[in-house]
Design a protein around this motif. Structure first.
Motif, PDB file in Angstrom:
ATOM      1  N   SER A  93     -35.772 -41.008  54.738  1.00 41.84           N
ATOM      2  CA  SER A  93     -36.649 -40.045  55.413  1.00 41.84           C
ATOM      3  C   SER A  93     -36.743 -38.721  54.658  1.00 41.84           C
ATOM      4  O   SER A  93     -37.775 -38.081  54.677  1.00 41.84           O
ATOM      5  CB  SER A  93     -36.173 -39.800  56.846  1.00 41.84           C
ATOM      6  N   HIS A  94     -35.659 -38.302  54.020  1.00 41.38           N
ATOM      7  CA  HIS A  94     -35.648 -37.036  53.291  1.00 41.38           C
ATOM      8  C   HIS A  94     -35.054 -37.264  51.915  1.00 41.38           C
ATOM      9  O   HIS A  94     -34.074 -37.996  51.779  1.00 41.38           O
ATOM     10  CB  HIS A  94     -34.800 -35.983  54.014  1.00 41.38           C
ATOM     11  N   TYR A  96     -34.336 -34.750  48.381  1.00 39.03           N
ATOM     12  CA  TYR A  96     -34.499 -33.447  47.744  1.00 39.03           C
ATOM     13  C   TYR A  96     -33.715 -33.359  46.444  1.00 39.03           C
ATOM     14  O   TYR A  96     -32.647 -33.964  46.307  1.00 39.03           O
ATOM     15  CB  TYR A  96     -33.943 -32.331  48.643  1.00 39.03           C
TER      16      TYR A  96
ATOM     17  N   SER B 142     -32.632 -26.616  48.128  1.00 34.25           N
ATOM     18  CA  SER B 142     -33.591 -27.626  47.698  1.00 34.25           C
ATOM     19  C   SER B 142     -34.504 -26.997  46.660  1.00 34.25           C
ATOM     20  O   SER B 142     -35.092 -25.941  46.885  1.00 34.25           O
ATOM     21  CB  SER B 142     -34.408 -28.134  48.872  1.00 34.25           C
ATOM     22  N   GLU B 145     -38.910 -30.984  46.830  1.00 33.17           N
ATOM     23  CA  GLU B 145     -38.947 -31.901  47.974  1.00 33.17           C
ATOM     24  C   GLU B 145     -39.669 -33.166  47.526  1.00 33.17           C
ATOM     25  O   GLU B 145     -40.857 -33.142  47.244  1.00 33.17           O
ATOM     26  CB  GLU B 145     -39.709 -31.226  49.124  1.00 33.17           C
ATOM     27  N   LYS B 148     -40.245 -36.050  52.735  1.00 30.15           N
ATOM     28  CA  LYS B 148     -39.822 -35.508  54.019  1.00 30.15           C
ATOM     29  C   LYS B 148     -40.687 -36.133  55.100  1.00 30.15           C
ATOM     30  O   LYS B 148     -41.874 -35.870  55.181  1.00 30.15           O
ATOM     31  CB  LYS B 148     -39.972 -33.984  54.055  1.00 30.15           C
TER      32      LYS B 148
END
Lengths: 150, 153
Positions: A93-94, A96, B142, B145, B148
């Motif tokens: 889902s994420h 980074y 971060s 990205e 997300k």
């Protein structure tokens, strides 16, 4: 740009979207706005990136899923490539780039049944050949992003 | 757990509802369910806690909230519960989790902090450290990205 009504609308839909046959009319009743205008405003806010989506936020644990935070030891210049591999999984889902002196630079979360998590980690390991830090969730103290809008 | 029709409904709903007058009617058409049943099922799934919230997800970057830091904390076994609750009580903290550790990684508490700048995140971390009494922490900003989304089934 947003005006005061936009901000009130955003704050309201962030709290909760009505579950009723005519939800935009119900929202409009709160602010004395016609249904069509509520829809038009939210459409515009979505176009501007302020609203990502309106829908259910699920408790994945109630759906038999576990959560895990994973970090890959990957050089910053190789991170893009590794991230492509990781992002392919819908269970991620994420993801980074969070550079850290430890060398664990790529940080992502997986939510899936435990067996599936193991499978995904093995596949990522085979494809990237990078060391993994695997940090399963033990307890959730807080979840859910709400921002001050007004 | 949930049955097959509920699963189908959630899968369709997690893409987001349509911005039209009767979005639940449109949603029901995707999964072959009458509007009234869609509304009932969604309410029921909220009551059962399967749906934590039915709401809009806000694009925080568009609000000018650009800095996102994950702070990893090392808390002893006897202080983790108390510290976790204190960290979670801060408005700037959007997520607070206890996690297992790894041999080369001793941190067991994780908070996500969103802010308007890096400096704000650093200041928040120091505030959190004082309030919780946890002194060993590292801030992971971060820088990019890659993905997300909401967790999906």
């Amino acid at each position: 740009m947003t005006d005061e009504i936009d901000r009130q609308l955003l704050a309201a839909v962030q709290e909760g979207f009505p579950i009723t046959s005519r939800p935009f009319r119900a929202l409009g009743d709160l602010f004395s706005l016609p249904e069509d205008e509520v829809i038009a405003r939210l459409e515009r806010l979505k176009g501007e990136g302020l609203v990502r989506r309106i829908g259910p936020i699920l408790d994945m644990r109630k759906l038999g899923c576990s959560g895990v935070l994973v970090a890959l030891k990957v050089d910053a210049e190789e991170a893009d490539q590794a991230a492509q591999v990781v992002d392919q999984y819908k269970e991620v889902s994420h993801n980074y780039l969070r550079p850290d002196p430890s060398g664990y630079n790529l940080w992502f979360t997986i939510s899936a049944p435990e067996e599936r998590i193991r499978e995904i980690l093995q596949e990522i390991s085979a494809k990237t050949e990078k060391p993994q830090l695997v940090l399963p969730t033990k307890r959730i103290f807080k979840i859910g992003v709400k921002f001050d809008i007004i | 757990m949930i049955d097959k029709s509920e699963l189908e409904l959630l899968k369709a709903a997690q893409d987001g509802i349509a911005f039209e007058k009767r979005p639940y009617l449109a949603l029901g058409r995707k999964v072959d369910m009458p509007e009234e049943e869609v509304l009932e099922k969604l309410e029921e799934l909220i009551d059962r806690g399967v749906i934590r919230r039915f709401s809009a997800t806000i694009g925080h970057r568009a609000l000018g909230i650009v800095a996102n830091a994950m702070i990893a904390w090392r808390a002893g076994p006897e202080e983790v519960a108390r510290a976790g609750r204190i960290l979670a009580s801060f408005e700037a903290v959007t997520h607070c989790y206890e996690r297992e550790t790894a041999p080369d990684w001793p941190y067991n508490l994780y908070t996500v902090v969103h802010s308007r700048s890096r400096e704000d995140c650093i200041a928040t971390a120091s505030e959190l450290s004082q309030a919780s009494g946890l002194e060993d922490y590292r801030i992971l900003f971060s820088e990019r990205e890659y993905k997300k989304t909401s967790a999906r089934i």
